[in-house]
Write a protein that holds these residues in place. Sequence first.
Motif, PDB file in Angstrom:
ATOM      1  N   VAL A 126       0.836  -1.203   0.000  1.00  0.00           N
ATOM      2  CA  VAL A 126       0.000   0.000   0.000  1.00  0.00           C
ATOM      3  C   VAL A 126       0.871   1.254   0.000  1.00  0.00           C
ATOM      4  O   VAL A 126       0.606   2.208  -0.742  1.00  0.00           O
ATOM      5  CB  VAL A 126      -0.962   0.001   1.209  1.00  0.00           C
ATOM      6  N   MET A 127       1.925   1.244   0.807  1.00  0.00           N
ATOM      7  CA  MET A 127       2.825   2.396   0.861  1.00  0.00           C
ATOM      8  C   MET A 127       3.532   2.605  -0.471  1.00  0.00           C
ATOM      9  O   MET A 127       3.686   3.739  -0.941  1.00  0.00           O
ATOM     10  CB  MET A 127       3.853   2.193   1.976  1.00  0.00           C
ATOM     11  N   ALA A 128       3.948   1.512  -1.095  1.00  0.00           N
ATOM     12  CA  ALA A 128       4.627   1.613  -2.385  1.00  0.00           C
ATOM     13  C   ALA A 128       3.691   2.182  -3.450  1.00  0.00           C
ATOM     14  O   ALA A 128       4.088   3.046  -4.248  1.00  0.00           O
ATOM     15  CB  ALA A 128       5.133   0.233  -2.815  1.00  0.00           C
ATOM     16  N   LEU A 129       2.448   1.691  -3.456  1.00  0.00           N
ATOM     17  CA  LEU A 129       1.463   2.205  -4.408  1.00  0.00           C
ATOM     18  C   LEU A 129       1.180   3.684  -4.164  1.00  0.00           C
ATOM     19  O   LEU A 129       1.043   4.471  -5.112  1.00  0.00           O
ATOM     20  CB  LEU A 129       0.163   1.399  -4.309  1.00  0.00           C
ATOM     21  N   PHE A 130       1.103   4.048  -2.888  1.00  0.00           N
ATOM     22  CA  PHE A 130       0.874   5.445  -2.534  1.00  0.00           C
ATOM     23  C   PHE A 130       2.005   6.334  -3.048  1.00  0.00           C
ATOM     24  O   PHE A 130       1.764   7.409  -3.618  1.00  0.00           O
ATOM     25  CB  PHE A 130       0.743   5.582  -1.013  1.00  0.00           C
ATOM     26  N   LEU A 131       3.244   5.870  -2.861  1.00  0.00           N
ATOM     27  CA  LEU A 131       4.407   6.646  -3.323  1.00  0.00           C
ATOM     28  C   LEU A 131       4.427   6.765  -4.840  1.00  0.00           C
ATOM     29  O   LEU A 131       4.775   7.816  -5.389  1.00  0.00           O
ATOM     30  CB  LEU A 131       5.699   5.998  -2.824  1.00  0.00           C
ATOM     31  N   ILE A 132       4.027   5.681  -5.527  1.00  0.00           N
ATOM     32  CA  ILE A 132       3.980   5.720  -6.994  1.00  0.00           C
ATOM     33  C   ILE A 132       2.959   6.752  -7.464  1.00  0.00           C
ATOM     34  O   ILE A 132       3.225   7.541  -8.385  1.00  0.00           O
ATOM     35  CB  ILE A 132       3.636   4.323  -7.561  1.00  0.00           C
ATOM     36  N   VAL A 133       1.778   6.759  -6.824  1.00  0.00           N
ATOM     37  CA  VAL A 133       0.731   7.726  -7.183  1.00  0.00           C
ATOM     38  C   VAL A 133       1.220   9.154  -6.942  1.00  0.00           C
ATOM     39  O   VAL A 133       1.029  10.043  -7.782  1.00  0.00           O
ATOM     40  CB  VAL A 133      -0.559   7.459  -6.384  1.00  0.00           C
ATOM     41  N   VAL A 134       1.866   9.381  -5.802  1.00  0.00           N
ATOM     42  CA  VAL A 134       2.390  10.712  -5.481  1.00  0.00           C
ATOM     43  C   VAL A 134       3.420  11.147  -6.518  1.00  0.00           C
ATOM     44  O   VAL A 134       3.397  12.289  -7.004  1.00  0.00           O
ATOM     45  CB  VAL A 134       3.005  10.734  -4.068  1.00  0.00           C
ATOM     46  N   LEU A 135       4.330  10.234  -6.890  1.00  0.00           N
ATOM     47  CA  LEU A 135       5.352  10.565  -7.888  1.00  0.00           C
ATOM     48  C   LEU A 135       4.732  10.859  -9.251  1.00  0.00           C
ATOM     49  O   LEU A 135       5.166  11.774  -9.958  1.00  0.00           O
ATOM     50  CB  LEU A 135       6.355   9.408  -8.001  1.00  0.00           C
ATOM     51  N   LEU A 136       3.702  10.086  -9.604  1.00  0.00           N
ATOM     52  CA  LEU A 136       3.017  10.332 -10.871  1.00  0.00           C
ATOM     53  C   LEU A 136       2.326  11.695 -10.873  1.00  0.00           C
ATOM     54  O   LEU A 136       2.344  12.416 -11.884  1.00  0.00           O
ATOM     55  CB  LEU A 136       1.994   9.230 -11.142  1.00  0.00           C
ATOM     56  N   LEU A 137       1.703  12.061  -9.752  1.00  0.00           N
ATOM     57  CA  LEU A 137       1.039  13.363  -9.655  1.00  0.00           C
ATOM     58  C   LEU A 137       2.049  14.503  -9.742  1.00  0.00           C
ATOM     59  O   LEU A 137       1.805  15.511 -10.407  1.00  0.00           O
ATOM     60  CB  LEU A 137       0.245  13.451  -8.346  1.00  0.00           C
ATOM     61  N   ILE A 138       3.189  14.332  -9.079  1.00  0.00           N
ATOM     62  CA  ILE A 138       4.236  15.364  -9.136  1.00  0.00           C
ATOM     63  C   ILE A 138       4.756  15.506 -10.557  1.00  0.00           C
ATOM     64  O   ILE A 138       4.903  16.620 -11.073  1.00  0.00           O
ATOM     65  CB  ILE A 138       5.387  15.020  -8.166  1.00  0.00           C
ATOM     66  N   ALA A 139       4.996  14.355 -11.209  1.00  0.00           N
ATOM     67  CA  ALA A 139       5.480  14.384 -12.592  1.00  0.00           C
ATOM     68  C   ALA A 139       4.448  15.029 -13.513  1.00  0.00           C
ATOM     69  O   ALA A 139       4.787  15.839 -14.387  1.00  0.00           O
ATOM     70  CB  ALA A 139       5.795  12.968 -13.059  1.00  0.00           C
ATOM     71  N   GLY A 140       3.160  14.672 -13.307  1.00  0.00           N
ATOM     72  CA  GLY A 140       2.095  15.252 -14.123  1.00  0.00           C
ATOM     73  C   GLY A 140       1.976  16.753 -13.915  1.00  0.00           C
ATOM     74  O   GLY A 140       1.761  17.499 -14.872  1.00  0.00           O
ATOM     75  N   PHE A 141       2.115  17.181 -12.671  1.00  0.00           N
ATOM     76  CA  PHE A 141       2.020  18.609 -12.355  1.00  0.00           C
ATOM     77  C   PHE A 141       3.147  19.388 -13.032  1.00  0.00           C
ATOM     78  O   PHE A 141       2.922  20.449 -13.629  1.00  0.00           O
ATOM     79  CB  PHE A 141       2.081  18.795 -10.839  1.00  0.00           C
ATOM     80  N   ILE A 142       4.375  18.847 -12.950  1.00  0.00           N
ATOM     81  CA  ILE A 142       5.525  19.505 -13.584  1.00  0.00           C
ATOM     82  C   ILE A 142       5.362  19.526 -15.102  1.00  0.00           C
ATOM     83  O   ILE A 142       5.602  20.546 -15.756  1.00  0.00           O
ATOM     84  CB  ILE A 142       6.837  18.785 -13.189  1.00  0.00           C
ATOM     85  N   PHE A 143       4.934  18.383 -15.663  1.00  0.00           N
ATOM     86  CA  PHE A 143       4.700  18.296 -17.104  1.00  0.00           C
ATOM     87  C   PHE A 143       3.677  19.333 -17.555  1.00  0.00           C
ATOM     88  O   PHE A 143       3.851  19.998 -18.576  1.00  0.00           O
ATOM     89  CB  PHE A 143       4.211  16.889 -17.448  1.00  0.00           C
ATOM     90  N   GLU A 144       2.608  19.474 -16.773  1.00  0.00           N
ATOM     91  CA  GLU A 144       1.559  20.428 -17.115  1.00  0.00           C
ATOM     92  C   GLU A 144       2.084  21.860 -17.088  1.00  0.00           C
ATOM     93  O   GLU A 144       1.775  22.664 -17.976  1.00  0.00           O
ATOM     94  CB  GLU A 144       0.376  20.271 -16.157  1.00  0.00           C
ATOM     95  N   LYS A 145       2.888  22.192 -16.090  1.00  0.00           N
ATOM     96  CA  LYS A 145       3.462  23.535 -15.985  1.00  0.00           C
ATOM     97  C   LYS A 145       4.351  23.844 -17.186  1.00  0.00           C
ATOM     98  O   LYS A 145       4.294  24.943 -17.763  1.00  0.00           O
ATOM     99  CB  LYS A 145       4.260  23.668 -14.693  1.00  0.00           C
ATOM    100  N   ILE A 146       5.183  22.882 -17.569  1.00  0.00           N
ATOM    101  CA  ILE A 146       6.087  23.073 -18.713  1.00  0.00           C
ATOM    102  C   ILE A 146       5.283  23.211 -20.002  1.00  0.00           C
ATOM    103  O   ILE A 146       5.547  24.084 -20.844  1.00  0.00           O
ATOM    104  CB  ILE A 146       7.080  21.900 -18.818  1.00  0.00           C
ATOM    105  N   ALA A 147       4.259  22.352 -20.158  1.00  0.00           N
ATOM    106  CA  ALA A 147       3.424  22.384 -21.364  1.00  0.00           C
ATOM    107  C   ALA A 147       2.686  23.713 -21.492  1.00  0.00           C
ATOM    108  O   ALA A 147       2.551  24.264 -22.587  1.00  0.00           O
ATOM    109  CB  ALA A 147       2.441  21.219 -21.342  1.00  0.00           C
ATOM    110  N   ARG A 148       2.193  24.234 -20.352  1.00  0.00           N
ATOM    111  CA  ARG A 148       1.481  25.509 -20.393  1.00  0.00           C
ATOM    112  C   ARG A 148       2.418  26.661 -20.756  1.00  0.00           C
ATOM    113  O   ARG A 148       2.026  27.582 -21.477  1.00  0.00           O
ATOM    114  CB  ARG A 148       0.801  25.775 -19.049  1.00  0.00           C
ATOM    115  N   ALA A 149       3.648  26.615 -20.255  1.00  0.00           N
ATOM    116  CA  ALA A 149       4.622  27.658 -20.584  1.00  0.00           C
ATOM    117  C   ALA A 149       4.906  27.666 -22.083  1.00  0.00           C
ATOM    118  O   ALA A 149       5.006  28.730 -22.703  1.00  0.00           O
ATOM    119  CB  ALA A 149       5.907  27.440 -19.792  1.00  0.00           C
TER     120      ALA A 149
END
Length: 331
Positions: free
Chosen positions: A11-34
């Motif tokens: 469960v902890m590993a899955l949680f960390l994967i989801v968090v990392l994916l959200l962080i990556a998605g957030f950064i990707f979105e910021k770069i794409a918008r720029a």
Amino acid sequence: MKIIKWIKRLVMALFLIVVLLLIAGFIFEKIARAKAEKIQPDGQFAEVENHNMHYLEEGKGGPTVVFETAFDPAGHLQWYHIQKDLPKDYTTFSYDRSGILWSERGTNPKTGDKIAEELHTLLEKSKAPKPYILVGHSFGGMLTRFFVKKYPQDVAGVILVDSQYPADEKYLSPELHKMVNQGLPGGFLKFANTFGAARLMFKNMFPLEKQYKYQNSLMPVLLYKSADATLEEQDHMKSIKAEASSINSFGSIPLYIITAGDKKRYDSFITDKKIKAEMLDAWDKMQKDLLNLSTDSKQIIVPVGGHYINQDQPKVIEEAVNAMVKKVTDK
């Protein structure tokens, strides 16, 4: 005990994967918008009540054919291919409502009256030749009622493309009315838009044909610009429909009703045969009722294709526009 320990680790590993994916998605979105902010708009801008609105104008001379988009984040892009194909000896005009694509949101409420006022001011600022022929698809067809009511002297004709019928509760059972008016999951889409998933979900919004290559290249990139305003329009849909239902006459202004007539158009999302039959029957009745908006009206039924006639059968709309231009200029 070991099993519980391994479950906790999983469960902890899955949680960390989801968090990392959200962080990556957030950064990707910021770069794409720029990067998206550097894309050059394809039209022009005019200031409307302290905010800039974007429009695309083609052709010269009157009348001006004014396109009003459906409840749709694509804004003027829904009419782009049609504008390019129409003759250039009269003016065609599409635009992005406030907050959609390249138009700034501004501070006006999303009411039918204010949307009509903003469009009228935009047309005046752009010096689009009068009179106007309004072409509205779906929700955009309903919005034309407010424009006609406020500025009838400027309107020479109206074309409704599979337009929404504001008082649809007259023809729909409570079950079906609830289904067709449930709307998009706003909270989920705002979340998806923040973390880069929305642009993937709305990839290839247009048909995969050459004439839609430009629109398909822009929409995933620019979707974030439209997301909040589109959902805001959804929030005001009920009140806009209630107001529109009280506007029930265009007088003698010429009116064409273009209606999707394909009996299979709901097959992909309505599986219950009884509900589908009810929807087809109700839509046909609502479209026929729209003819009563004008004493000079006619219906054009499109036998093949779905609700997005502007994508499925654009030539039908182009022919109707040319016919309406001829009708109002021959008077």
